[in-house]
Design a protein around this motif. Structure first.
Motif, PDB file in Angstrom:
ATOM      1  N   PHE A   1      57.281  40.516  40.055  1.00  0.00           N
ATOM      2  CA  PHE A   1      57.057  40.396  37.928  1.00  0.00           C
ATOM      3  C   PHE A   1      57.852  41.210  37.793  1.00  0.00           C
ATOM      4  CE2 PHE A   1      56.409  39.689  34.426  1.00  0.00           C
ATOM      5  CZ  PHE A   1      56.051  37.659  34.271  1.00  0.00           C
TER       6      PHE A   1
ATOM      7  N   ARG B   1      52.336  43.483  31.082  1.00  0.00           N
ATOM      8  CA  ARG B   1      52.771  42.975  31.835  1.00  0.00           C
ATOM      9  C   ARG B   1      50.875  42.257  32.598  1.00  0.00           C
ATOM     10  NH1 ARG B   1      53.704  43.796  37.620  1.00  0.00           N
ATOM     11  NH2 ARG B   1      55.298  44.035  38.177  1.00  0.00           N
TER      12      ARG B   1
ATOM     13  N   THR C   1      55.465  38.931  27.349  1.00  0.00           N
ATOM     14  CA  THR C   1      56.862  40.483  27.695  1.00  0.00           C
ATOM     15  C   THR C   1      56.609  41.452  27.101  1.00  0.00           C
ATOM     16  OG1 THR C   1      58.573  39.923  25.581  1.00  0.00           O
ATOM     17  CG2 THR C   1      59.218  39.073  27.898  1.00  0.00           C
TER      18      THR C   1
ATOM     19  N   ILE D   1      62.950  39.370  31.982  1.00  0.00           N
ATOM     20  CA  ILE D   1      62.248  37.983  31.735  1.00  0.00           C
ATOM     21  C   ILE D   1      63.262  37.207  30.228  1.00  0.00           C
ATOM     22  CG2 ILE D   1      60.314  36.693  30.938  1.00  0.00           C
ATOM     23  CD1 ILE D   1      59.923  37.255  33.718  1.00  0.00           C
TER      24      ILE D   1
ATOM     25  N   LEU E   1      53.249  37.949  43.443  1.00  0.00           N
ATOM     26  CA  LEU E   1      53.567  38.157  42.280  1.00  0.00           C
ATOM     27  C   LEU E   1      53.842  39.459  41.485  1.00  0.00           C
ATOM     28  CD1 LEU E   1      54.403  35.792  39.938  1.00  0.00           C
ATOM     29  CD2 LEU E   1      52.656  36.133  38.914  1.00  0.00           C
TER      30      LEU E   1
ATOM     31  N   PHE F   1      59.508  31.491  39.314  1.00  0.00           N
ATOM     32  CA  PHE F   1      58.367  31.800  40.117  1.00  0.00           C
ATOM     33  C   PHE F   1      57.477  30.886  40.526  1.00  0.00           C
ATOM     34  CE2 PHE F   1      59.011  34.761  36.207  1.00  0.00           C
ATOM     35  CZ  PHE F   1      58.975  35.976  37.151  1.00  0.00           C
TER      36      PHE F   1
ATOM     37  N   LYS G   1      48.989  35.583  44.251  1.00  0.00           N
ATOM     38  CA  LYS G   1      48.926  36.976  43.485  1.00  0.00           C
ATOM     39  C   LYS G   1      49.733  38.145  44.007  1.00  0.00           C
ATOM     40  CE  LYS G   1      45.967  39.327  40.572  1.00  0.00           C
ATOM     41  NZ  LYS G   1      44.275  39.179  39.838  1.00  0.00           N
TER      42      LYS G   1
ATOM     43  N   THR H   1      50.806  33.394  34.502  1.00  0.00           N
ATOM     44  CA  THR H   1      51.712  32.936  35.593  1.00  0.00           C
ATOM     45  C   THR H   1      50.966  31.981  36.422  1.00  0.00           C
ATOM     46  OG1 THR H   1      53.412  34.464  34.709  1.00  0.00           O
ATOM     47  CG2 THR H   1      54.321  33.555  36.619  1.00  0.00           C
TER      48      THR H   1
ATOM     49  N   VAL I   1      51.422  38.122  33.963  1.00  0.00           N
ATOM     50  CA  VAL I   1      50.851  38.000  35.517  1.00  0.00           C
ATOM     51  C   VAL I   1      49.333  37.134  36.011  1.00  0.00           C
ATOM     52  CG1 VAL I   1      50.337  39.273  37.688  1.00  0.00           C
ATOM     53  CG2 VAL I   1      52.525  40.485  36.667  1.00  0.00           C
TER      54      VAL I   1
END
Length: 259
Positions: free
Chosen positions: A168, A136, A133, A174, A164, A84, A161, A143, A140
């Motif tokens: 995402f 969400r 996972t 993932i 992403l 990412f 942000k 990450t 986020v």
């Protein structure tokens, strides 16, 4: 004693041999493990002549002369966060297979060099499925915190942000990425006669499922919950293929009980 040194990012913390794990796997009572974690370390860093963490040099400096084996556990940071970073901060257009294959090539170059330089048996552990996972929003937030940790501009932080949030992927993507990287890594290791394993069969709900909920932390963290089962999963596949089933000075369970 069987001596093994383990090197990895922070996800390699579970190689501590606790009394409970040693009771379950008595062969470990005669295993001397030296752990060395490099938080935030990446495979990408192995390919650089000079990296911020100097992980390559620090690994080689910490291999013991009398180690029977060395275990490497890297790649989690690259796949879970670094991908990412490249997409958003560096604005790179990536093909996942090409990205993962490049990491594997860099990794294998390091492993081959390490085998040649040290003469040690090298073991490679694949990466874990992500614990990010199941929610969400949490994924986020975690990450983007990593993406923004060295960013001073509030404007850039907001922009990263937002980007992403937009890109995402679904949890199935993932987890596919983690499994795909492991597949490429396993094949590369097998082609070179290197023992490879991962623990995803032990920590996943099903062969295609997510990490079991009881191994996912409620706190803001991206590591597995530390448990006896997780420790066993890290060591059990090594008994036989790497660690002898019977080590001469192992303490028999009956004798220990008698004491």
């Amino acid at each position: 004693m069987f001596k093994i040194s383990t090197f990895g990012d922070s996800h390699s913390r579970y190689f501590e041999i606790t009394p409970q794990v040693a009771d379950y796997l008595p062969q470990l009572k005669s295993v001397d493990v030296k752990q060395k974690q490099f938080t935030g370390s990446t495979i990408t860093g192995f390919g650089k002549k000079k990296s911020t963490l100097n992980v390559r040099e620090r690994i080689l400096a910490n291999v013991r002369a009398d180690d029977d084996a060395v275990l490497l556990a890297f790649g989690q940071v690259d796949i879970e966060l670094g991908y990412f970073y490249r997409e958003i901060v560096k604005e790179m257009v990536l093909d996942f297979d090409e990205f993962a294959a490049g990491l594997v090539d860099t990794y294998m170059d390091f492993v081959e060099g390490m085998r040649k330089d040290t003469g040690k048996t090298v073991v490679v552990k694949g990466i874990n499925l992500s614990v990010l996972t199941w929610n969400r929003s949490k994924a986020v937030r975690y990450t983007v915190r990593i993406l923004n940790q060295d960013v001073a501009s509030p404007e850039h932080k907001r922009a990263y942000k937002q980007k992403l949030v937009e890109i995402f992927p679904d949890f199935t993507v993932i987890d596919w990425r983690h499994r795909r990287f492991n597949e490429l890594l396993r094949k590369a290791c097998e082609a070179r006669g290197i023992f490879y394993y991962d623990i995803n069969d032990a920590i996943a709900e099903s062969p295609e499922g997510r990490v079991k909920p009881d191994l996912v932390p409620e706190e803001f963290d991206h590591h597995l919950v530390s448990s006896m089962g997780v420790g066993i999963a890290h060591w059990k596949p090594l008994i036989g293929p790497v660690i002898p089933e019977a080590i001469p000075d192992a303490v028999p369970a009956e004798a220990e009980a008698a004491d």
